[in-house]
Design a protein around this motif. Structure first.
Motif, mmCIF file in Angstrom:
data_model
loop_
_atom_site.group_PDB
_atom_site.id
_atom_site.type_symbol
_atom_site.label_atom_id
_atom_site.label_comp_id
_atom_site.label_asym_id
_atom_site.label_seq_id
_atom_site.Cartn_x
_atom_site.Cartn_y
_atom_site.Cartn_z
ATOM 1 N N ILE A 109 -45.418 24.607 -18.896
ATOM 2 C CA ILE A 109 -46.531 25.260 -18.202
ATOM 3 C C ILE A 109 -47.550 24.219 -17.743
ATOM 4 C CG2 ILE A 109 -48.480 26.847 -18.496
ATOM 5 C CD1 ILE A 109 -46.727 28.461 -20.422
ATOM 6 N N VAL A 110 -47.845 23.244 -18.600
ATOM 7 C CA VAL A 110 -48.780 22.173 -18.234
ATOM 8 C C VAL A 110 -48.265 21.414 -17.018
ATOM 9 C CG1 VAL A 110 -49.780 19.974 -18.971
ATOM 10 C CG2 VAL A 110 -49.733 21.904 -20.553
ATOM 11 N N LEU A 111 -46.960 21.175 -16.954
ATOM 12 C CA LEU A 111 -46.377 20.463 -15.811
ATOM 13 C C LEU A 111 -46.612 21.235 -14.508
ATOM 14 C CD1 LEU A 111 -44.741 18.138 -14.661
ATOM 15 C CD2 LEU A 111 -42.650 19.366 -15.298
ATOM 16 N N LYS A 112 -46.496 22.538 -14.567
ATOM 17 C CA LYS A 112 -46.759 23.358 -13.385
ATOM 18 C C LYS A 112 -48.238 23.255 -12.986
ATOM 19 C CE LYS A 112 -43.118 26.710 -14.459
ATOM 20 N NZ LYS A 112 -42.339 26.645 -13.194
ATOM 21 N N LEU A 113 -49.115 23.309 -13.978
ATOM 22 C CA LEU A 113 -50.543 23.190 -13.695
ATOM 23 C C LEU A 113 -50.880 21.794 -13.166
ATOM 24 C CD1 LEU A 113 -51.974 25.054 -16.842
ATOM 25 C CD2 LEU A 113 -51.620 25.969 -14.543
ATOM 26 N N TRP A 114 -50.182 20.801 -13.674
ATOM 27 C CA TRP A 114 -50.386 19.417 -13.212
ATOM 28 C C TRP A 114 -50.075 19.321 -11.718
ATOM 29 C CZ3 TRP A 114 -50.345 15.762 -17.676
ATOM 30 C CH2 TRP A 114 -50.856 14.513 -17.338
ATOM 31 N N THR A 115 -49.007 20.000 -11.316
ATOM 32 C CA THR A 115 -48.607 19.991 -9.905
ATOM 33 C C THR A 115 -49.689 20.613 -9.033
ATOM 34 O OG1 THR A 115 -46.324 20.281 -10.663
ATOM 35 C CG2 THR A 115 -46.753 20.616 -8.316
ATOM 36 N N ILE A 116 -50.278 21.711 -9.523
ATOM 37 C CA ILE A 116 -51.356 22.376 -8.777
ATOM 38 C C ILE A 116 -52.540 21.439 -8.614
ATOM 39 C CG2 ILE A 116 -53.015 24.283 -8.832
ATOM 40 C CD1 ILE A 116 -50.899 25.894 -10.358
ATOM 41 N N ALA A 117 -52.897 20.740 -9.704
ATOM 42 C CA ALA A 117 -54.034 19.815 -9.646
ATOM 43 C C ALA A 117 -53.786 18.718 -8.625
ATOM 44 C CB ALA A 117 -54.283 19.219 -11.034
ATOM 45 N N GLU A 118 -52.578 18.204 -8.573
ATOM 46 C CA GLU A 118 -52.260 17.158 -7.598
ATOM 47 C C GLU A 118 -52.356 17.688 -6.169
ATOM 48 O OE1 GLU A 118 -49.142 14.450 -10.272
ATOM 49 O OE2 GLU A 118 -48.389 16.027 -8.941
ATOM 50 N N GLU A 119 -51.921 18.927 -5.948
ATOM 51 C CA GLU A 119 -51.994 19.533 -4.619
ATOM 52 C C GLU A 119 -53.450 19.735 -4.193
ATOM 53 O OE1 GLU A 119 -49.389 20.582 -2.424
ATOM 54 O OE2 GLU A 119 -48.301 19.196 -3.730
ATOM 55 N N VAL A 120 -54.254 20.257 -5.090
ATOM 56 C CA VAL A 120 -55.660 20.529 -4.770
ATOM 57 C C VAL A 120 -56.435 19.232 -4.563
ATOM 58 C CG1 VAL A 120 -57.812 21.558 -5.645
ATOM 59 C CG2 VAL A 120 -55.622 22.744 -5.973
#
Length: 469
Positions: free
Chosen positions: A258-269
């Motif tokens: 789940i953290v990995l998915k959130l990490w991806t969002i942070a990189e996109e934003v």
């Protein structure tokens, strides 16, 4: 002097022999063994032998065997020489002409871990070159096999830590074995394709937070994704039943996926810049207050680790370089524990010298009626806000129809902005490669630091940390 020493030794031997005879021993061989032990004990006392000295001892003595299993057991050492010595009295062989087989060892002990490694390595090479390892005395200390055994024992100990937490959480904790580079890329590529991140980014930069209508749906597209939330919820419930707070779920692979998915969002934003994970990550599992008598006071008013963080606060003072992401595991409304945020336009402190103070240092002053509830929102939809936005969580009400909220909260910062800040409890923010190469022990250390980051709200977590260790 030799005669005096010999007389003293003989006296001690006689005393020891008398003492041995006084013991109730029926077998002659046992009496002989006790006599030999007494002789060796007297020899050690006479020469004041210390563990760091040159050692002279009888190979079959009980004191040596006891020492090997106690004070010598974990100490690395180098054996420089093995010499058989003829026992003499005043330069002449003893009357019986027999030899007491004595060995002399020079033992070098390490003072720290680095020395220990060097000593062990030298011990192996020296033994191969200079020692007859078939010698009975050398076998008491061990050689290559023992060093190899120590390595295996260390590996087994590490495996035991992982096995223990897999048993407690009833969920895998394979760490880097699970998070291969290929898997990390596959998960991130999938997340990138699931949402229009420009809308998410626009909300964060314009309002300071993401509205529920623009929340990111990255968990609900497939049954496998929904199952991920179910697994995480199950881990939280399992650990809570065993007395551990929800944040301990981060010991499992489910949590870190789940953290990995959130990490991806942070990189996109953050415009695809490299971001780092702040040490203050957390999982929340609210409890519905009891409605009866004394239990109501205990459950309704107490603070517990994993409770909502009910004080309005900013995570950081006047910065857009930090992004907090919040994932509700189950559906959330205003009754079961939602998040409130203050839009930037109503935050009059934000652009003044009084702005923020960062985290819990000061309570923001703002018009409460301007706060916005991030609810209702479906479980599995990701919300977020800028690091300097005032926000807080509410508790689950007795009247709530929905079950108490479970959620994950993490904060990311642009790596370039993480030079002087982003450190909690002497643990710095983690890069993606660092986070997903942690073993179970590393995850537990990070969890311990994360728990300490919220002690100003929950109180001391020392008892939980002790239980973890």
């Amino acid at each position: 002097e030799e005669e005096e020493e010999e007389e003293e030794e003989e006296k001690q031997e006689k005393d020891a022999s008398h003492a041995a005879k006084r013991r109730k021993q029926n077998r002659p061989e046992k009496e002989e063994e006790n006599k030999n032990t007494a002789v060796v004990d007297a020899f050690f006392r006479r020469h004041a032998v210390k563990s760091t000295d040159v050692l002279l001892f009888n190979c079959g003595s009980e004191p040596l065997l006891r020492a090997r299993n106690t004070k010598f057991r974990k100490l690395p050492f180098i054996i420089d020489s093995v010499d058989e010595v003829q026992s003499t009295r005043n330069g002449h062989s003893n009357i019986s002409g027999t030899k007491e087989k004595m060995e002399s060892f020079t033992v070098a002990f390490a003072e720290n871990e680095d020395d220990a490694k060097n000593v062990q390595q030298h011990s192996v090479s020296y033994a191969k070159k200079n020692l007859d390892t078939s010698n009975a005395a050398f076998s008491l200390f061990g050689g290559d096999d023992d060093i190899e055994k120590q390595g295996k024992e260390k590996e087994e100990e590490e495996e035991d830590i992982a096995a223990r937490w897999e048993r407690l959480a009833e969920s895998p904790a394979q760490c880097s074995t699970y998070f291969t580079p290929e898997r990390i890329v596959a998960v991130q590529d999938k997340v990138k394709s699931l949402h229009d991140w420009s809308r998410f980014q626009k909300d964060v930069f314009s309002m300071g937070y993401v509205s529920p209508k623009n929340s990111a749906n990255v968990m609900l597209h497939e049954e496998e994704e929904k199952e991920l939330l179910t697994k995480f919820s199950r881990v939280v419930a399992t650990l809570k039943q065993k007395g551990y707070p929800a944040t301990l779920a981060f010991v499992t692979d489910v949590a870190w996926e789940i953290v990995l998915k959130l990490w991806t969002i942070a990189e996109e934003v953050c415009d695809h810049e490299e971001v780092v994970l702040e040490p203050s990550f957390a999982a929340y599992a609210l409890e519905k207050p009891s409605t009866r008598g004394k239990q109501k006071n205990e459950n309704g008013n107490k603070k517990y680790v994993g409770q909502n963080f009910g004080q309005p606060h900013r995570d950081y003072a006047r910065t857009d370089d930090a992004l907090s992401l919040w994932l509700p595991i189950n559906d959330v409304d205003v009754e079961n524990g939602c998040i409130y945020v203050l839009p930037k336009e109503h935050d009059h402190e934000r652009n003044t010298s009084r702005g923020g103070g960062g985290g819990h240092a000061s309570k923001p002053d703002f018009p409460l009626e301007k706060a916005v509830a991030l609810a209702p929102v479906e479980g599995g939809r990701v919300l977020g806000w800028s690091g300097d936005v005032v926000h807080w969580g509410t508790s689950c009400q007795v009247s709530s129809v929905l079950p108490p909220r479970q959620s994950i909260g993490v904060a990311f910062r642009r790596k370039k902005a993480n030079k002087a800040t982003g450190t909690v409890g002497k643990m710095s923010s983690m890069t993606k490669s660092e986070a997903f190469s942690l073993d179970v022990a590393g995850r537990l250390k990070a969890i311990t630091v994360a728990l300490g980051a919220f002690e100003h709200w929950y109180g001391s977590t020392d008892s939980i940390k002790a239980k973890i260790n």
